[in-house]
Design a protein around this motif. Structure first.
Motif, mmCIF file in Angstrom:
data_model
loop_
_atom_site.group_PDB
_atom_site.id
_atom_site.type_symbol
_atom_site.label_atom_id
_atom_site.label_comp_id
_atom_site.label_asym_id
_atom_site.label_seq_id
_atom_site.Cartn_x
_atom_site.Cartn_y
_atom_site.Cartn_z
ATOM 1 N N ILE A 112 0.793 -1.352 0.058
ATOM 2 C CA ILE A 112 0.205 0.033 0.026
ATOM 3 C C ILE A 112 0.997 1.245 0.192
ATOM 4 N N TYR A 113 1.827 1.189 0.847
ATOM 5 C CA TYR A 113 2.501 2.608 1.187
ATOM 6 C C TYR A 113 4.109 2.654 0.414
ATOM 7 N N PRO A 117 -0.952 9.312 4.523
ATOM 8 C CA PRO A 117 -1.511 8.757 3.434
ATOM 9 C C PRO A 117 -3.125 8.332 3.567
ATOM 10 N N ASN A 118 -3.353 7.837 4.832
ATOM 11 C CA ASN A 118 -4.392 7.306 5.183
ATOM 12 C C ASN A 118 -5.714 8.354 5.372
ATOM 13 N N PHE A 134 -6.335 9.174 1.728
ATOM 14 C CA PHE A 134 -7.276 8.247 1.043
ATOM 15 C C PHE A 134 -8.852 8.477 1.494
ATOM 16 N N ALA A 182 -11.995 9.764 -0.616
ATOM 17 C CA ALA A 182 -13.255 8.781 -0.796
ATOM 18 C C ALA A 182 -14.577 9.780 -0.474
ATOM 19 N N SER A 189 -3.441 17.349 -0.514
ATOM 20 C CA SER A 189 -2.820 16.091 -0.353
ATOM 21 C C SER A 189 -1.214 16.022 -0.553
ATOM 22 N N LEU A 246 -0.507 3.507 -3.333
ATOM 23 C CA LEU A 246 -0.646 5.002 -2.815
ATOM 24 C C LEU A 246 -0.146 5.687 -4.595
ATOM 25 N N LEU A 295 -2.538 5.202 -7.139
ATOM 26 C CA LEU A 295 -3.749 5.923 -7.118
ATOM 27 C C LEU A 295 -3.419 7.580 -7.321
#
Lengths: 264, 375, 396
Positions: free
Chosen positions: B94-95, B106-107, B110, B114, B143, B166, B169
């Motif tokens: 993920i990272y 990053p969380n 995300f 969303a 971001s 990450l 995206l």
């Protein structure tokens, strides 16, 4: 509605003869469902050779479905449909046999856009009847002359007006020399000034004694050429009668309501 | 001939369809055994399923090693997928190398994404314009600072450390966001009646569409530094973004052009007759209609872009695919016969979930827009 | 009646800044100047950068010895070959995988596209699952799967898996027997040519006869029979034979036979399977684009199912299918560049990869590579324009 010219009206009726003995189409106790929707209910109909029948009714009443069942574009689930002595079942041979003898004209013409007018007309005679090309073309030209557009033979459907396309579609069916013609709202998709030219072709067909079933809203046409008018609603035949009686003296409440809405 | 007169006294009530047309048996007869050929195909299909499904089931679930399994279990002779490997390396997937104590950043990105995206996608939710500005303008800036740090006391984390999902995206979201206005300008330019502008736009669009993305990425990563004044360094991440954006904007332009062409002439004429200038006409009348019309096309473009981000691996970027491949090749402690397969299947599933849901969304919008135009 | 003065009148010219023509020219000049300035700036920067790095420019390197190995080549390649030849090797390898891939993807894609429309629930579901799975997973990932997880995970040469017909599969690829025709085999080729001519003659004759007498002739079955019978008869009559040289396991590797390197196989698999899912959708869309009314009209004329498809549905569907199909072919060709990531020596790998790194001529190498793809694309769109003009339906 379009009134048909007086001249054609004058020379109508007398030539049309209806056979008293030969049955063209017989529908007995026929029911049809679309999944769980009961679309045709207890249809009983006997059409003699040479008869001209007009089916009227509000949209969704099942009139198109009924005539589509007669050449089995739709299948029925109960009852019998017998066309020219052949009962329609799932048997492909019988379906082919019936379709060869029954012509159909669609609301949206359904000409084959990738073929010329002449090719549209000769396709089925060559591939279904096995008629030599030259002969098929001669027949095709004959019928194109009948519908008064021989000069369009080498054009493509997209180049013709709606009325011309529908006349080609009629000629295409005639090239198979059918015993019965089915018309599924043949004038509904046309501009008003083109309705007449199509109706005139249909009238001249009727004069020659073609057995015809027409789903149409052209009440003038019905009055003039039909020897029976059938009124359908909710998937069933509500009333049928000779045109004169039908229009002047409708019996059923629904028929009266329908006629009051479409005849001004 | 008055005997043909007929009036129905009682209407026939609707009856339920006979059993032959409804129910499971009728369904099977119609959909499985309609003709002899169908019966043969059905039997072959069932044989195929019997042949394929049990091994697949065993691999994915039956004999698979669950998330809490050990590598020894994965090395067993009849072991299936090694989900324990995925579970243990999940953070990396993920990272990437993003510092572990800072992963809350990053969380948040995300979650924010969303939170902004969902109401944007649901047609009924109001405030679309404000929402779009928040998502397309404010969100990327926030971001960026959140992820890169170096301000407000956040530790700086260089882009080299970013990786995994990450990066996938980020590249796809940034790529689509930037390529969108660029694509609109190119599409308008292509429709323009000024020959110089028209030719330039056509040349750009057709050139980009003619060559593979990989050559554009090569160009961006090798040639972009050459184009810049001496001494400037272009971040590797930025190079990839430039390549992806240029590439996507050409495809976006073609989608937008389709929308522009679908607008009837009358709309242009009505705008002109109201005395609106070119840009006013475009902004108030043409583009709102055209863009709404091509939402499905834009989403499809986004799907392609999302899949294509995997190509940045070839120019040395660290996206999800790179993360999986790196671990497949280098995580010796997880080496087993099925490790690599499991890794690729995991990546495939992640990509699939994103792409499939986007394509369903595109179909949903298509249906909505179609009915909107008919009535 | 008095006549109006109909002499030529000129509208008064608008003031200079409100004249749309002037405005247009100003905009265009502005854009052109900006563009030229931008290009000058870039070229200047590049020249400075290259000079600072001590790099030269130009295409002279094309005639210098390359000095590297290429693992797989259709045309002769040695370390002594020049860069120009490397360029050609790259192009031929790209074309090879694209050609084979296009044929395979077409067959697979049409099959699956037709299967999706099947009234058989199992068949159409399987086809749907295939399409929805494959097209939502990146091609590169699929290539990695085939190459690293499947083919590279094959056993070493010593433990090769034996396939039917003396073929083997191992880490180094697939080894199949190599057909070596003897000189007599030339007759068989002539036989095949004769059979093809025979079929053409047969078809023309059948069509003429149909038109003249209306009699149908089973063209398909007889054509098939002719195509099989004539070459077979010639084969036996001439006594031609084909030797198959099977691959033989020696100490470290197979000797003889035909080796399909894993890079090629993986790329071919990936491209075929991926593109087939898109072709399937194209085919489905094309067939569905032919309105239901066309089928009904053909039915009501009494045409049988085979004739309906052949004479009415397929010719119309093909008009819809061919343009997007071509762009799928182009996509496949462009996507073959992903072979670079698994080491298949196609154009990007050979030229924008190895050759670029060896010579440092980045601009030249990338420009030449792009030029090749641009040529493919322009050729394809030229052919497409010609096709579209030929088949487009005539409208009022």
């Amino acid at each position: 509605m379009t009134e048909v010219s007086a001249t054609t009206q004058d020379r109508a009726a007398p030539h049309m003869t209806v056979s008293q003995t030969n049955v063209a189409i017989e529908v007995v106790g026929m029911h049809k469902w679309y999944a769980d929707f009961h679309v045709l209910r207890d249809i009983n109909l006997k059409v003699m050779e040479g008869e001209r029948i007009v089916i009227a009714g509000p949209s969704g009443s099942g009139k198109s479905t009924l005539i589509r069942c007669i050449n089995r574009l739709e299948e029925h689930q109960e009852g019998q449909i017998i066309v020219n002595g052949t009962e329609l079942t799932a048997d492909i041979k019988r379906i082919d046999e019936v379709r060869r003898e029954v012509g159909m004209v669609f609301q949206h013409f359904n000409l084959f856009p990738h073929l010329t007018i002449l090719q549209n007309l000769t396709l089925a005679p060559i591939w279904v009847r096995g008629i030599p090309k030259a002969e098929a073309e001669a027949t095709a030209m004959h019928y194109l002359e009948r519908v008064k557009i021989p000069e369009q033979a080498n054009k493509f459907p997209g180049q013709l007006s709606g009325g011309q396309q529908q006349r080609v579609a009629i000629a295409r069916s005639l090239c198979m020399q059918p015993k019965i013609m089915l018309f599924d709202e043949p004038t509904s998709a046309l501009d008003p000034e083109m309705v007449k030219e199509v109706l005139e072709v249909m009238i001249s067909l009727a004069e020659e004694g073609m057995t015809m079933i027409c789903v149409t809203h052209e009440m003038g046409f019905a009055r003039q050429v039909a020897n029976r008018v059938i009124f359908m609603d909710q998937g069933q035949i509500i009333e049928q009668n000779e045109p004169e009686a039908f229009f002047s003296n409708p019996q059923h409440e629904r028929t009266k309501l329908f006629l009051s809405q479409i005849l001004h | 001939m008055s005997d043909i007169g007929f009036v129905r006294a009682d209407l026939v009530p609707a009856k339920p369809a006979p059993n032959r047309t409804t129910g499971a048996v009728a369904w099977a007869q119609k959909n499985l055994f309609a003709t002899p050929l169908d019966t043969v195909l059905t039997l072959l299909g069932i044989l195929f399923l019997v042949w394929v499904v049990p091994p697949l089931f065993n691999f994915f679930i039956g004999h698979a090693v669950g998330p809490y399994g050990t590598v020894e279990e994965c090395r067993a002779l009849d072991a299936g997928a090694c989900w324990a490997y995925i579970y243990n390396e999940m953070e990396f997937f993920i990272y990437g190398f993003y510092d572990i104590p800072e992963q809350w950043r990053p969380n948040i990105v995300f979650a924010l994404g969303a939170l902004l995206l969902v109401p944007l996608l649901i047609p009924k939710v109001p405030f679309k314009r404000a929402n779009a500005i928040l998502f397309l303008v404010v969100y990327p800036i926030v971001s960026y600072f959140l992820l890169a740090g170096g301000v407000f006391g956040l530790t700086e984390i260089p882009t080299e450390k970013w990786g995994g999902l990450l990066v996938t995206l980020i590249i796809s979201v940034v790529g689509i966001t930037l390529s969108f206005p660029l694509g609109i300008i190119l599409a308008l330019g292509r429709q323009s009646n000024l020959p110089v502008i028209k030719t330039l736009c056509i040349a750009f669009i057709e050139l980009i569409r003619a060559v593979p993305l990989i050559t554009i990425l090569f160009m961006a990563s090798i040639m972009l530094p050459l184009f810049m004044p001496q001494g400037t360094t272009v971040d590797k991440f930025l190079r990839a973004l430039v390549g992806v954006t240029l590439f996507t904007s050409a495809y976006m332009a073609e989608v937008v052009r389709g929308g522009l062409q679908a607008i009837p002439r009358g709309q242009y004429e009505a705008g002109a007759s109201l005395g609106l200038g070119y840009w006013q006409r475009m902004y108030f009348i043409i583009l709102p209609q055209a863009l709404k019309h091509v939402i499905p096309g834009i989403v499809n473009n986004f799907i392609s872009l999302f899949k294509d981000t995997s190509l940045v691996y070839i120019v040395g970027m660290k996206d999800l695919l790179e993360a999986v491949k790196t671990k497949n090749d280098s995580a010796l402690e997880w080496q087993s016969a099925n490790t690599a397969t499991t890794g690729y299947l995991f990546a495939a599933m992640v990509f699939w979930v994103f792409c499939f849901s986007m394509s369903r969304y595109s179909m949903f919008m298509e249906r909505r827009l179609n009915t909107g135009y008919k009535r | 009646m008095t006549t109006l003065d109909t002499g030529p009148t000129t509208a008064p010219r608008p003031s200079f800044f409100n004249d749309p023509v002037v405005r247009g020219i100003v905009y265009q000049v502005l854009v052109a100047v900006l563009l030229v300035a931008f290009i000058v700036w870039i070229v200047g920067n590049t020249a400075t950068n290259l000079a600072a790095q001590n790099k030269s420019t130009g295409f002279d390197f094309l005639w210098k010895t390359a000095g590297f190995d290429i693992s797989f080549s259709l045309i002769p390649w040695t370390r002594a070959s020049i860069y120009w030849e490397a360029f050609l090797v790259g192009i031929t390898n790209t074309l090879l995988v694209a050609f084979v891939g296009i044929i395979a993807a077409t067959i697979l894609g049409f099959t699956i596209g037709i299967a999706r429309l099947s009234s058989n629930f199992i068949v159409s579901s399987l086809a749907t699952i295939y399409v929805e799975t494959i097209r939502n997973i990146p091609l590169l990932l699929q290539l990695f799967f085939w190459y690293f997880a499947v083919l590279k995970a094959m056993p070493a040469v010593r433990d090769s898996i034996q396939l039917p017909l003396e073929s083997f599969i191992n880490q180094r690829g697939i080894f199949v027997p190599k057909p070596i025709p003897d000189p007599q085999f030339g007759f068989v080729w002539i036989g095949i040519a004769l059979a093809i001519i025979g079929v053409i003659v047969l078809r023309t004759w059948a069509k003429r006869r149909l038109e003249a007498t209306g009699k149908r002739f089973p063209v398909f079955l007889t054509s098939l029979a002719v195509l099989i019978a004539i070459p077979t008869i010639v084969w036996f009559a001439s006594g031609a034979s084909v030797e198959f040289e099977p691959p033989v396991l020696e100490r470290f590797n197979f000797k003889g036979g035909l080796q399909l390197p894993p890079e090629f196989v993986a790329l071919l698999f990936g491209l075929t399977i991926y593109t087939a899912s898109f072709i399937a959708e194209t085919v489905r869309g094309g067939i569905q684009a032919v309105s239901r009314g066309q089928t009904e009209a053909a039915m009501s004329l009494g045409l049988k199912e085979g004739d309906r498809l052949r004479l009415v549905i397929v010719p119309q569907a093909m008009r819809v299918i061919v343009p997007p199909l071509t762009s799928q072919y182009l996509n496949l060709t462009k996507n073959s560049s992903l072979g670079a990531a698994i080491g298949y020596p196609e154009l990007v790998n050979v030229f924008s990869g190895t050759a670029l790194n060896q010579t440092g001529r980045a601009i030249e190498c990338i420009a030449l590579t792009m030029l090749v793809y641009l040529t493919f694309s322009l050729l394809t769109s030229a052919i497409m324009n010609w096709y579209n003009a030929r088949v487009s339906l005539v409208e009022r």
